[in-house]
Structures are given as structure tokens and as C-alpha cells.
Design an enzyme around this catalytic site. Structure first.
Site, PDB file in Angstrom:
ATOM      1  CG  ASP A   6      -1.610   1.238   1.228  1.00 44.38           C
ATOM      2  OD1 ASP A   6      -1.789   1.917   0.437  1.00 44.38           O
ATOM      3  OD2 ASP A   6      -2.455   1.630   2.387  1.00 44.38           O
ATOM      4  CE  LYS A  68      -1.366   7.045  -3.467  1.00 37.23           C
ATOM      5  NZ  LYS A  68      -2.096   5.832  -2.680  1.00 37.23           N
ATOM      6  CD  GLU A 145      -5.375   3.560  -2.555  1.00 35.87           C
ATOM      7  OE1 GLU A 145      -6.328   4.139  -2.129  1.00 35.87           O
ATOM      8  OE2 GLU A 145      -4.161   4.085  -2.535  1.00 35.87           O
ATOM      9  CG  ASP A 168      -9.688   4.253   0.292  1.00 37.92           C
ATOM     10  OD1 ASP A 168      -9.178   4.843   1.170  1.00 37.92           O
ATOM     11  OD2 ASP A 168      -8.869   3.932  -1.038  1.00 37.92           O
TER      12      ASP A 168
END
Length: 562
Positions: A6, A68, A145, A168
Site C-alpha cells: 500500500d 503521491k 484500493e 476509501d
């Protein structure tokens, strides 16, 4: 060894599927969560994780986080004397995670399944694959995800026909997916989200309110003070999960300021962010053609989903309490581990087929004739519509506008706007056509193929000449070419990550330096502790170092608790 990773905005985790199911590996500090932060020391060595996170305050000019969010762009970050692309920073995090996995198992990591936000674009997915290459591993698969979270919850083991919504909310991205389990197939019906909405944005609204209430300007704070403020606001945000209010203290130019926030005001400040969440939730349900009562379960994952105001939003919208029995910080990583087990065809796993969807519509630019017969360009013609089950391949024919044309340019876009100017251009392909034929006999058959890793292949076949063309999307702005990857790989090989054996000591020193920055009244004492510990490190006596490390850790704990 094939692992599941992850690669998160704020934290990253690594593990694999073994005899006891999915297992996550701790880092050198014994923690499962490794902060996705990179810092360079004076010698040009990379620190990753908690030590780097503490250096965001003590060495802000050589430390960086939240990169990210920049994946898929050509943005570069200056650390010390070097500049890094987001792929390279992510690769350094991956290398640290790989070292942790290898230390835990004694095996060499060669392949990985890496989770990405469902709403990641083609360029962002390619950048993630490039990060894996730069880290020295093969990215066996990218898994969305929410799909990974479904595997972590064991939703694939539920009864046939069960429908789930996975919500999420991570540190930097928000995804929602609607899934259904049927005869061993976990099928994603719809995905939606926001790549620039996450826990960091909730922290931003707290920071803005705090500075406004205290009469301070962000521009008036130095980098260290700003770092201290965000860290303390993050602590306050987490405290509001379990208590009614939280207080933050901040020292600015010798003057101490105190600011309090309660859960009610936080909810008011965050309301615009909550409203932004509604649109993807409603769109996913609409695309899946479902009503809230047709869902069997709602699953919350991602560290930011711990906030009570998030759970209240979901409960109000869907009329039921969501599932949260799996640690939201670990759910996606555990699911990536299960996916790695499925990929390696682990015999302990029942055969499960994962399907996913294309999160964006993909198409090209076309010219349309208005009611007066005039030609107008700039219109978007989707070839693959969003939420098409992947892998998917679609073909459509296009014709030149004018007689005598010898070339036709095919621009590739992703997005949902009817006009290409508001969508994202992925690339372009120029094909030669027969100028002697009339437009209606000069068809170009354009085929889009989108695979399970979210990689798009574009092919064009000219019917009049039989020639075939293929678009190399690696040439997109913001995406590294194969040659650039080789060059960056050679340069990145020179950046050494501190060995695990030193990580505990480096992390403790970084923490001490951060506390020195924060506490004006105890600076002499902290500085003396730092000097003493550095002297102990020079002895290279592991037993003495371990004793002093524990002693310094306890002293810092005491200081921070006062």
C-alpha cells in the site's frame, strides 16, 4: 518473493500472503506504518519514514511528504543539491519497505502488487509502475484500493449477489467503489472519486482557522514553526475522534499562542469538504444503477475515515452504520497481500476472479456540424465509457473532414466533459490516409484497449491503405520514457538508504532535533542529550548504544508529555 504494498500519501505498508493469511511486516522501529516521507542528510543519504517525518520540522529544506499527489506530473522537488521526481521519491519509500520485508523473511523481494486509488489516471498509474522499476522490482499488478479493501474484509467470501460500497478516504485521495460478489467473481460496478481530497485537506482547514483566530499569517511563519503547527493540528484532529475538544499551543517569536477547537466547529469548517464527497458517492451509485437500500454493506477504509464527521455523513446518506472492524490504516495493505496471493495462485486461497472498471471515459476529439451546417471542432467522442469492466477493447471508425486530406491527427483524451479542452490529453497519433479517395471511403478504425493495470493501448487501422499505427503513451507529459527511467535508475542507485541497523538511532536523533525545534525552554538539555547520544554512537558498542537509546527515548517521552 511476491509482496503486496500500500503506497500511501501519508503512510505506506508492505506484507505478503503466507500460511496464516495476509501478514504485514514491521519497519526497523517495529511499526507497521511507515510514513511516506523522504529526507536527505548532509552526506546525501536518504532517510525514509519516521526519521524523515521528524526532519520535516528540523530540516524542512531537505525533507518532503505528500508527493503521491504529484504522481503523473513532471513536478520536481529540490532536496539538498538534488532534484527528485515523484516517481523517484516513491521509489525511495518502496526501497525502504522492501528492505523491511527482506529483513523480516530473509527472502529477496522481486515482484509486487501495489495498490493505487481507483481514480488514478493513466499517467498516475504509469508513474507508479515506474516507481517500482526504479526501486528494482517488477510491478506484477496494480490493484485499485477499494478492491483491495474488499479483499481485506473477506467480502469475496460473502453470499452470492451481495453488493458493497467501499468508501476509501486516505491522506491525499478519496475513492468510492460499488462491488458485487457473484459465483467467485468480485466485480466492480462503478468507481468515482477525487484525487485531491483527503486527510491533508481537513488539516488545511484547521490550519487556516487557527491562523485566522490567532491573527497570524502563514507567510509570517518560518518553515520549522509551520511544521510544528501542522504536526500539532494533526494531533488535535486525531484527538477529536475520541473527545469533544482539543487545544493547540504554538510559540511564535517568543510569544506562546493557544487555540482550541471542538468537534462541532470542526464539522462546520470541514462541511465544504464533506459536500465534495457527496458528488462521487452519488455518481458511483447512479452509474451502478443502485439505490442505497440495495446495498448489503458499506465499508470505511483509509486513516482519514476515522473522523466521526465522515462516519456521520455516510450514515446519513445510506441510512445505516458502516463496517469498520478491520483497521482502516491496514485494510488496503492487507487486501494487496491477498491480491498477491491470488496472483501467485496460492493454494490456500479459493479461486477468486477480480474484475475492475475503467474510472474515466477515454476517447478522441471530433468535429461536429452545427444546425447551420458549419463545422465546429473541440468535441469529445468517448470510445470507452467510464465504469466499463476491464479488460476492455472498443473500436470506432472516424473519417476526414475535407476531401484531399493526406493526414489525420487523432488526439487521445480522458475525462467526462463534452469539450476536450476540459479533459486531459493523453497523447496524439498522426496517420497517413489516401488523399485521392473521398472522405467517406477513408475510414480510420481507432481501437482503445484498457487492461487490468489501467494501461491504455491505442491502435489505428487505415482501411484505404491497410497501414496500422500504435500510440506510445509513455511519451505523455509527466510520464517517464523507458530511456528516462534507465537514466533516473542509474542516478537513483547513487542515493543510499541508511541501513536498517541504523534506523532506530537515526529516528531517535531526528525526534530529538524536532523536539529541540519545538521546545524553547529545554533546548540546552535536549542539545546535551543529543551530544551525549552522538558520542555513544561513536563507540560502536551495540549494547551501550541500546541502553542509551532506551534512556534517551524515555527522557524524550517525559519531555513531550509535560
Amino acid at each position: 518473493m511476491l509482496v503486496g504494498i500500500d503506497l500511501g500519501t501519508t503512510h505506506s505498508l508492505i506484507g505478503r500472503y503466507g500460511d496464516n493469511g495476509p501478514t504485514l511486516f514491521p519497519n526497523a522501529l517495529g511499526q507497521l506504518l511507515t510514513p511516506s516521507v523522504v529526507s536527505l542528510d548532509a552526506d546525501g543519504h536518504a532517510l525514509v519514514g519516521q526519521a524523515a517525518r521528524d526532519r520535516l520540522i528540523s530540516h524542512p529544506g531537505s525533507s518532503v511528504a505528500s508527493f503521491k499527489r504529484w504522481m503523473g506530473s513532471d513536478r520536481e522537488t529540490r532536496l539538498g543539491h538534488r532534484s527528485f521526481r515523484p516517481e523517484e521519491l516513491s521509489a525511495l519509500v518502496l526501497r525502504a519497505l522492501i528492505a523491511d520485508a527482506e529483513a523480516a523473511t530473509g527472502e529477496t523481494v522481486t515482484e509486487a502488487v501495489i495498490s493505487v486509488p481507483a481514480y488514478f489516471s493513466d499517467a498516475q498509474r504509469k508513474a507508479t509502475q515506474a516507481a517500482g522499476t526504479l526501486a528494482g522490482i517488477k510491478v506484477e499488478r496494480l490493484i485499485n484500493e477499494p478492491t483491495a479493501a474488499a479483499l481485506a474484509y473477506g467480502l469475496q467470501e460473502r453470499r452470492d449477489g451481495s453488493r458493497f460500497l467501499v468508501f476509501d478516504l486516505g491522506g491525499g485521495t478519496f475513492d468510492v467503489s460499488v462491488l458485487e460478489m457473484f459465483e467467485g467473481v468480485v466485480e466492480v460496478h462503478a468507481s468515482a472519486g477525487d484525487n485531491f481530497l483527503g486527510g491533508e485537506d481537513f488539516l488545511d482547514v484547521l490550519e487556516k482557522a487557527c491562523l485566522a483566530d490567532l491573527g497570524l499569517q502563514r507567510s509570517s511563519l518560518d518553515a520549522a514553526t509551520s511544521g510544528v503547527l501542522r504536526q500539532r493540528l494533526e494531533t488535535a484532529k486525531r484527538a477529536l475522534t475520541g473527545q469533544a475538544s482539543a487545544t493547540v499551543q504554538l510559540a511564535v517569536r517568543g510569544e506562546t499562542h493557544e487555540w482550541s477547537i471542538d468537534e462541532t466547529r470542526f464539522a462546520q469548517l470541514a462541511d465544504p469538504l464533506l459536500q465534495r464527497m457527496r458528488a462521487p458517492l452519488e455518481r458511483a451509485m447512479r452509474d451502478a444503477r443502485l439505490q442505497p437500500e440495495q446495498l448489503d454493506e458499506i465499508v470505511l477504509v483509509g486513516g482519514a475515515s476515522r473522523m466521526p464527521l465522515v462516519a456521520r455523513l455516510v450514515t446519513r446518506m445510506f441510512g445505516r452504520l458502516p463496517l469498520r472492524h478491520v483497521n482502516p490504516d491496514q485494510a488496503i495493505a492487507l487486501g494487496a497481500c491477498v491480491a498477491s496471493g491470488l496472483k501467485s495462485r496460492d493454494q490456500r486461497l479459493d479461486e477468486v476472479v477480480l474484475t475492475d472498471v475503467c474510472p474515466y471515459s477515454l476517447g478522441t476529439e471530433v468535429v461536429r456540424r452545427d444546425p447551420q451546417g458549419r463545422m465546429q471542432g473541440g468535441f469529445f467522442e468517448p470510445i470507452i465509457h467510464r465504469n466499463s469492466v476491464v479488460p476492455v477493447s472498443r473500436e470506432q471508425s472516424f473519417f476526414p473532414v475535407n476531401p484531399g486530406q493526406s493526414k489525420l491527427r487523432l488526439d487521445v483524451f480522458q475525462g467526462e466533459s463534452p469539450m476536450v479542452e476540459r479533459n486531459i490529453k493523453l497523447g496524439e497519433l498522426e496517420v497517413e490516409i489516401d488523399p485521392t479517395r473521398p472522405p467517406q471511403e477513408n475510414a480510420v478504425n481507432l481501437r482503445f484497449t484498457y487492461d487490468v493495470n489501467g494501461v491504455l493501448q491505442v491502435e489505428a487501422n487505415v482501411s484505404s491503405t491497410g497501414k496500422q499505427y500504435e500510440l506510445v503513451l509513455e511519451q505523455n507529459p509527466g510520464v517517464l520514457s523507458a530511456e528516462q527511467i534507465r537514466t533516473r535508475l542509474a542516478a537513483l542507485a547513487e542515493i543510499k538508504i541508511h541501513p536498517r541497523s541504523k534506523q532506530e538511532n537515526l529516528a531517535l536523533l531526528a525526534r530529538a532535533e524536532r523536539i529541540y525545534e519545538e521546545h524553547l525552554t529545554m533546548r540546552d538539555q535536549v542539545q546535551a542529550w543529543i551530544a551525549q547520544f552522538r558520542a555513544v554512537l561513536e563507540t560502536q558498542d551495540e549494547m551501550v548504544i541500546r541502553e542509551h537509546r532506551l534512556e534517551l527515548g524515555r527522557a524524550l517521552d517525559t519531555l513531550e508529555s509535560t
